[in-house]
Write a protein that holds these residues in place. Structure first.
Motif, short mmCIF file in Angstrom:
data_model
loop_
_atom_site.label_atom_id
_atom_site.label_comp_id
_atom_site.label_asym_id
_atom_site.label_seq_id
_atom_site.Cartn_x
_atom_site.Cartn_y
_atom_site.Cartn_z
N VAL A 13 0.88 -1.17 0.00
CA VAL A 13 0.00 0.00 0.00
C VAL A 13 0.91 1.21 0.00
O VAL A 13 1.93 1.25 0.68
N ASN A 14 0.55 2.22 -0.79
CA ASN A 14 1.38 3.41 -0.95
C ASN A 14 0.50 4.65 -0.99
O ASN A 14 -0.73 4.53 -0.95
N PRO A 15 1.08 5.84 -1.10
CA PRO A 15 0.26 7.06 -1.10
C PRO A 15 -0.72 7.17 -2.27
O PRO A 15 -1.62 8.01 -2.24
N HIS A 16 -0.60 6.34 -3.29
CA HIS A 16 -1.52 6.36 -4.43
C HIS A 16 -2.68 5.36 -4.27
O HIS A 16 -3.60 5.35 -5.07
N THR A 17 -2.61 4.51 -3.25
CA THR A 17 -3.64 3.49 -3.04
C THR A 17 -4.92 4.12 -2.51
O THR A 17 -4.91 4.81 -1.50
N LEU A 50 -2.37 -5.95 3.31
CA LEU A 50 -2.28 -4.98 4.40
C LEU A 50 -1.23 -5.40 5.43
O LEU A 50 -0.42 -4.58 5.87
N LYS A 51 -1.23 -6.68 5.79
CA LYS A 51 -0.24 -7.18 6.75
C LYS A 51 1.19 -7.01 6.22
O LYS A 51 2.09 -6.56 6.93
N LYS A 52 1.38 -7.34 4.95
CA LYS A 52 2.70 -7.20 4.33
C LYS A 52 3.11 -5.72 4.27
O LYS A 52 4.27 -5.37 4.49
N SER A 53 2.15 -4.85 4.02
CA SER A 53 2.43 -3.41 3.97
C SER A 53 2.80 -2.87 5.34
O SER A 53 3.70 -2.03 5.46
N CYS A 54 2.14 -3.36 6.39
CA CYS A 54 2.51 -2.96 7.75
C CYS A 54 3.96 -3.34 8.03
O CYS A 54 4.74 -2.54 8.56
N GLU A 55 4.33 -4.57 7.65
CA GLU A 55 5.70 -5.03 7.85
C GLU A 55 6.69 -4.21 7.04
O GLU A 55 7.77 -3.87 7.51
N PHE A 56 6.31 -3.85 5.82
CA PHE A 56 7.17 -3.02 4.97
C PHE A 56 7.49 -1.70 5.66
O PHE A 56 8.61 -1.19 5.56
N PHE A 57 6.51 -1.14 6.39
CA PHE A 57 6.71 0.13 7.09
C PHE A 57 7.15 -0.06 8.54
O PHE A 57 7.05 0.85 9.34
N GLY A 58 7.64 -1.27 8.87
CA GLY A 58 8.32 -1.47 10.14
C GLY A 58 7.46 -1.88 11.32
O GLY A 58 7.89 -1.74 12.46
N SER A 59 6.27 -2.40 11.09
CA SER A 59 5.42 -2.85 12.18
C SER A 59 4.67 -4.09 11.74
O SER A 59 4.81 -4.54 10.61
N SER A 60 3.89 -4.63 12.63
CA SER A 60 2.99 -5.73 12.27
C SER A 60 1.58 -5.16 12.23
O SER A 60 1.32 -4.09 12.80
N TYR A 61 0.68 -5.88 11.60
CA TYR A 61 -0.72 -5.45 11.61
C TYR A 61 -1.22 -5.39 13.05
O TYR A 61 -1.88 -4.42 13.45
N GLN A 62 -0.87 -6.40 13.86
CA GLN A 62 -1.31 -6.41 15.25
C GLN A 62 -0.76 -5.21 16.00
O GLN A 62 -1.45 -4.61 16.83
N GLY A 63 0.49 -4.84 15.71
CA GLY A 63 1.09 -3.66 16.33
C GLY A 63 0.34 -2.39 15.98
O GLY A 63 0.10 -1.53 16.83
N ARG A 64 -0.04 -2.26 14.71
CA ARG A 64 -0.80 -1.08 14.27
C ARG A 64 -2.18 -1.07 14.93
O ARG A 64 -2.68 -0.03 15.34
N LYS A 65 -2.77 -2.25 15.02
CA LYS A 65 -4.10 -2.37 15.65
C LYS A 65 -4.01 -2.02 17.14
O LYS A 65 -4.86 -1.32 17.68
N TRP A 103 -10.55 -2.35 2.30
CA TRP A 103 -9.80 -1.35 3.05
C TRP A 103 -9.78 -0.07 2.24
O TRP A 103 -9.44 -0.08 1.05
N ILE A 104 -10.14 1.04 2.87
CA ILE A 104 -10.26 2.34 2.21
C ILE A 104 -9.21 3.28 2.78
O ILE A 104 -9.01 3.36 3.99
N SER A 105 -8.56 4.04 1.89
CA SER A 105 -7.60 5.05 2.31
C SER A 105 -8.36 6.33 2.68
O SER A 105 -8.98 6.97 1.83
N HIS A 106 -8.31 6.68 3.94
CA HIS A 106 -9.06 7.81 4.49
C HIS A 106 -8.76 9.13 3.76
O HIS A 106 -9.68 9.88 3.44
N SER A 107 -7.50 9.41 3.51
CA SER A 107 -7.14 10.71 2.95
C SER A 107 -7.57 10.90 1.50
O SER A 107 -7.60 12.02 1.02
N HIS A 108 -7.94 9.82 0.81
CA HIS A 108 -8.36 9.95 -0.59
C HIS A 108 -9.87 10.10 -0.77
O HIS A 108 -10.33 10.36 -1.87
N VAL A 109 -10.65 9.94 0.30
CA VAL A 109 -12.11 10.06 0.20
C VAL A 109 -12.47 11.55 0.19
O VAL A 109 -12.12 12.29 1.10
#
Length: 177
Positions: A13-17, A50-65, A103-109
């Motif tokens: 997931v990136n800023p264009h998603t 989403l889980k893989k993207s969380c890991e890419f940015f240095g966390s786990s999905y559970q950590g973000r949750k 999953w919806i990107s909040h900033s793009h709505v």
């Protein structure tokens, strides 16, 4: 939408998603990834991406949750801060364990309105509208929860900056006295 969707094995997931949308592809669930200028098909489920993207940015999905729960006390259908520096906050349209969860990107709505059959029409920054299988009131609630998460995070950052700016000012003035 721009052209025909292409298949990608690797995707973060990136800023264009704009949205991660599950689609049935034979007996499997794939993801249709809607971006600002592109549509991509992934052979993985939205939650896997989403889980893989969380890991890419240095966390786990559970950590973000867990972070969401700490900041705003929400644990069910919790929005997540994927990358706050890049304004990447996403929210689920259903329980994330359900196969129909998008999953919806909040900033793009940019806007949303009630549509037929209990759905919501969502318009994104690229002026495209998509029907999402979530009631208007539930969608609005998810938007508000995500806004609360963004505000709570920003307030924590501001508090930290103020605290250490004041500490630096105090120490500087103490040594100059």
């Amino acid at each position: 939408m721009k052209g025909k969707s292409r298949i990608l094995e690797e995707y973060e997931v990136n800023p264009h998603t704009l949205m991660l949308k599950p689609i049935e592809y034979g007996a499997k669930t794939f993801t249709e990834i809607i971006e600002m200028e592109d549509v991509i098909l992934s052979p993985f489920k939205p939650m896997d991406i989403l889980k893989k993207s969380c890991e890419f940015f240095g966390s786990s999905y559970q950590g973000r949750k867990d972070g969401t729960k700490e900041l705003i006390g929400i644990s069910y259908k919790a929005p997540i801060m994927l990358n706050p520096q890049m304004s990447m906050f996403l929210f689920p349209t259903a329980s994330p364990v359900k196969s129909e969860c998008m999953w919806i990107s909040h900033s793009h709505v940019t806007s949303y309105s009630a549509a037929e059959n209990g759905q919501t029409s969502v318009t994104f920054q690229n002026r495209e509208s998509h029907l999402v299988p979530i009631s208007y009131s539930s969608f609005e609630n998810q938007m508000l929860r995500t806004s609360n998460l963004r505000i709570a995070y920003s307030q924590r950052v501001s508090e930290m900056e103020s605290k250490y700016t004041m500490k630096s000012f105090y120490l500087k003035n103490k040594t100059n006295a």
